[in-house]
Design a protein around this motif. Structure first.
Motif, PDB file in Angstrom:
ATOM      1  N   VAL A 314       0.842  -1.199   0.000  1.00 47.85           N
ATOM      2  CA  VAL A 314       0.000   0.000   0.000  1.00 47.85           C
ATOM      3  C   VAL A 314       0.883   1.257   0.000  1.00 47.85           C
ATOM      4  O   VAL A 314       0.604   2.226  -0.707  1.00 47.85           O
ATOM      5  N   GLN A 315       1.969   1.217   0.768  1.00 49.96           N
ATOM      6  CA  GLN A 315       2.829   2.392   0.845  1.00 49.96           C
ATOM      7  C   GLN A 315       3.531   2.657  -0.491  1.00 49.96           C
ATOM      8  O   GLN A 315       3.617   3.796  -0.941  1.00 49.96           O
ATOM      9  N   GLN A 318       0.910   4.036  -2.832  1.00 49.84           N
ATOM     10  CA  GLN A 318       0.578   5.421  -2.464  1.00 49.84           C
ATOM     11  C   GLN A 318       1.660   6.381  -2.966  1.00 49.84           C
ATOM     12  O   GLN A 318       1.368   7.450  -3.497  1.00 49.84           O
ATOM     13  N   ARG A 319       2.912   5.969  -2.810  1.00 51.54           N
ATOM     14  CA  ARG A 319       4.014   6.828  -3.284  1.00 51.54           C
ATOM     15  C   ARG A 319       3.917   7.012  -4.798  1.00 51.54           C
ATOM     16  O   ARG A 319       4.080   8.110  -5.314  1.00 51.54           O
ATOM     17  N   LEU A 322       0.867   9.328  -5.629  1.00 50.49           N
ATOM     18  CA  LEU A 322       0.975  10.728  -5.232  1.00 50.49           C
ATOM     19  C   LEU A 322       2.205  11.408  -5.824  1.00 50.49           C
ATOM     20  O   LEU A 322       2.125  12.529  -6.324  1.00 50.49           O
ATOM     21  N   LEU A 323       3.347  10.714  -5.727  1.00 49.03           N
ATOM     22  CA  LEU A 323       4.593  11.355  -6.146  1.00 49.03           C
ATOM     23  C   LEU A 323       4.764  11.355  -7.659  1.00 49.03           C
ATOM     24  O   LEU A 323       5.055  12.368  -8.263  1.00 49.03           O
ATOM     25  N   GLN A 329      -4.309  13.538  -2.816  1.00 49.72           N
ATOM     26  CA  GLN A 329      -4.470  12.716  -1.613  1.00 49.72           C
ATOM     27  C   GLN A 329      -5.920  12.295  -1.368  1.00 49.72           C
ATOM     28  O   GLN A 329      -6.190  11.163  -1.000  1.00 49.72           O
TER      29      GLN A 329
ATOM     30  N   THR B  51       1.825  18.086   3.865  1.00 49.90           N
ATOM     31  CA  THR B  51       1.424  17.661   2.523  1.00 49.90           C
ATOM     32  C   THR B  51       0.334  16.603   2.572  1.00 49.90           C
ATOM     33  O   THR B  51      -0.248  16.259   1.562  1.00 49.90           O
ATOM     34  N   HIS B  52       0.055  16.082   3.732  1.00 56.09           N
ATOM     35  CA  HIS B  52      -0.985  15.049   3.812  1.00 56.09           C
ATOM     36  C   HIS B  52      -2.348  15.640   4.181  1.00 56.09           C
ATOM     37  O   HIS B  52      -3.319  15.466   3.488  1.00 56.09           O
ATOM     38  N   PHE B  87       4.861   7.503   6.726  1.00 59.82           N
ATOM     39  CA  PHE B  87       3.506   7.380   6.245  1.00 59.82           C
ATOM     40  C   PHE B  87       2.567   7.997   7.283  1.00 59.82           C
ATOM     41  O   PHE B  87       2.819   7.833   8.465  1.00 59.82           O
ATOM     42  N   VAL B  90       3.864  11.288   2.167  1.00 56.51           N
ATOM     43  CA  VAL B  90       4.827  10.817   1.171  1.00 56.51           C
ATOM     44  C   VAL B  90       5.351  11.970   0.321  1.00 56.51           C
ATOM     45  O   VAL B  90       6.444  11.886  -0.230  1.00 56.51           O
ATOM     46  N   LEU B  91       4.585  13.040   0.211  1.00 55.44           N
ATOM     47  CA  LEU B  91       5.041  14.159  -0.610  1.00 55.44           C
ATOM     48  C   LEU B  91       5.969  15.042   0.201  1.00 55.44           C
ATOM     49  O   LEU B  91       5.687  15.340   1.356  1.00 55.44           O
ATOM     50  N   PRO B  92       7.102  15.477  -0.412  1.00 51.44           N
ATOM     51  CA  PRO B  92       8.029  16.336   0.331  1.00 51.44           C
ATOM     52  C   PRO B  92       7.471  17.747   0.500  1.00 51.44           C
ATOM     53  O   PRO B  92       6.582  18.165  -0.229  1.00 51.44           O
TER      54      PRO B  92
END
Ligand SMILES: Cc1cc2nc3c(=O)[nH]c(=O)nc-3n(C[C@H](O)[C@H](O)[C@H](O)COP(=O)(O)OP(=O)(O)OC[C@H]3O[C@@H](n4cnc5c(N)ncnc54)[C@H](O)[C@@H]3O)c2cc1C
Ligand code: FES
Lengths: 338, 117
Positions: A314-315, A318-319, A322-323, A329, B51-52, B87, B90-92
């Protein structure tokens, strides 16, 4: 019965005899206490104890980091109030239960093998099965100290049927009982529903469901709901399943049945991740988020995304969303299976 | 009438006002709020909004190891690089260059940058 006051918001609630922890007592009172897993794994339900005494249910719960312990934080899903409490905790409306959880007694109707290690369990209660597709429930398995979370794979229904796809964990306390000891007609307690990763039928976007291993259970429920809802006609739903070996792959048959539904159009994709699998396998390889990006890269920011499975899967997903893909989000809904 | 502060040299605070592991929020007119940190005698600046979620990092806590923790979900960031460390973050975060002159901490709001993933 202990009264708990959340100092930073002024909210108060009571922990009744039936409540097994602060978190579920607060959620049952309609408050939006921050949480995700209900199982001690995610750390979303951390709080600071300002006054009063609690009993810790699972002292080694991985949801607390060394930093948290240094700062004297606790997990609301692993703490029971012994006296009135004053605590500091994050709350928000998004955490309020959309359907109030309740406890009820279930009996096992059927266990059906799906793969070597996944089986479908169907349970029956006397009244309607009320939950949102994608949510989970806590099962109190006989002989196991703490409840375990399992996500429903079926749709809410009048017949009182709750179905779960459950993966056997080697030497797992709950799954050993569920697979080897539970007989048809045996009863256990269900507490639920919980969870925020439920289908948003009002979102106008196409959908992606991404499942790793037993993460398929809630994704099946979401796909079933989307495919049967006429309001979602014309929408696409891409269903991605990642397994280690070809023998782990499942869900194709269930999804194929959905092709006649009046709602979203479902397409199944799968990938296997074990590099040692030989040339007998001609399908996709690699982690499931890599396949998602190969198939839908560049279009994902227009999708409503649902994810379930082991935390690393999941992580990583998610990265990627989003990234790399710039998905917002609030379009990503996930449950990590701790 | 006072002069508008230059965005490249936006005065944030006095060095004397901040001690180790302090964080403050500045709200430059028309721009996103920025968090300014004091860490072991050095000053750093990042975007203030997590960012979250919608949390202000200046309401969170900064530890000696340079980690700021969001007050909502306890996601963490490295205040020096903006990198998301845990977590669900994740976004900087964007970081901003900081200079200290004559006891004043200036933030260059025009040259915020994101660390390369
Ligand atoms: C939100 C969510 C949804 C899930 N949905 C599914 C699903 O649909 N299908 C599926 O197969 N699995 C699902 N899981 C995983 C499932 O809850 C169990 O972790 C898994 O079945 C293994 O349980 P076990 O008792 O057999 O293994 P064990 O290794 O004995 O226990 C594993 C889990 O039990 C909990 N636990 C262990 N010790 C303690 C303790 N002392 N006190 C309190 N808790 C403890 C922890 O959560 C731990 O991860 C889900 C998990 C979560 C968090
Ligand atoms: S909700 Fe308590 S640790 Fe996840």
């Amino acid at each position: 019965m202990p009264l708990i006051e959340i100092e930073n918001t002024g909210e108060r609630f009571q922990q009744n005899d039936i409540d097994d922890c602060i978190l579920r007592a607060g959620l049952a009172s309609g408050l939006g206490l921050s949480y995700e897993c209900n199982s001690g794994g995610c750390g979303s339900c951390k709080f600071e104890l300002l006054e009063g005494e609690v009993e810790t249910l699972w002292a080694d719960a991985p949801g607390l980091s060394a930093r948290d312990i240094k700062k004297n934080r606790r997990l609301a899903c692993q703490s029971r109030a012994l006296t009135d409490l004053r605590i500091k905790m994050h709350t928000a409306p998004e955490f309020c239960l959309p359907v109030l959880a309740k406890r009820q007694s279930l009996s096992l109707l059927e266990r059906r093998a799906v793969t070597d290690d996944i089986a479908e369990f169907r349970f029956q209660v006397d009244n309607e099965a009320v939950f949102l597709p994608g949510q989970y429930a806590l099962l109190h398995v006989p002989g196991v100290d703490s409840p375990r979370a399992y996500s429903m794979s079926n749709l809410p229904n009048q017949n009182g049927e709750w179905a779960f796809w459950i993966r056997r964990v080697a030497n797992g306390a709950a799954t050993t009982v569920l697979f080897d000891q539970l007989r048809r007609g045996d009863r256990l307690i269900l507490d639920g529903p919980y969870g925020m990763a439920y289908l948003r039928p009002d979102s106008p976007r196409d959908v992606v469901c991404i499942a790793g291993g037993s993460g398929i259970s809630p994704m099946l429920s979401i796909a079933r709901a989307a495919a049967s809802d006429p309001a979602m006609a014309g929408r696409r739903l891409d269903f991605f399943f990642g397994g280690r070996r070809p023998a782990d792959l499942c869900g194709q048959l269930e999804l194929a049945e959905l092709s006649r539904g009046p709602g979203a159009l479902v397409t199944y994709h799968c990938s296997i991740s074990d590099p040692d699998v030989g040339s007998g396998w001609s399908g996709e390889r690699g982690f499931i988020h890599e396949l998602v990006q190969r198939q839908l890269g560049g279009q994902l920011s227009n999708r409503e995304c649902y994810l379930a499975g082991p935390p690393p899967m999941v992580q990583a997903t998610q990265r990627a969303l989003l990234l790399d893909e710039g998905v917002s989000q609030d379009q990503v809904h996930f449950d990590r299976f701790f | 009438m006072g002069q508008e502060p230059e965005l490249q040299r936006f005065p944030a605070c006095n060095t004397a006002d901040m001690k180790d592991c302090d964080v403050i929020r500045i709200e430059p007119p028309g721009l996103r709020p920025v968090a300014v940190y004091c860490l072991d005698g050095e000053f750093y600046a990042t975007d203030d909004t997590c960012t979250h979620g919608n949390a202000s990092l200046a309401d969170g806590e900064v530890d000696e190891d340079g980690v700021v923790e969001c007050p909502f979900h306890a996601g963490t960031f490295d205040v020096r690089t903006g990198e998301a460390l845990s977590f669900p973050c994740v976004l900087p975060l964007k970081t901003y260059p900081v200079v200290v002159e004559d006891g004043t901490v200036y933030v260059d709001l025009e040259h915020g940058r994101l660390q390369e993933g």
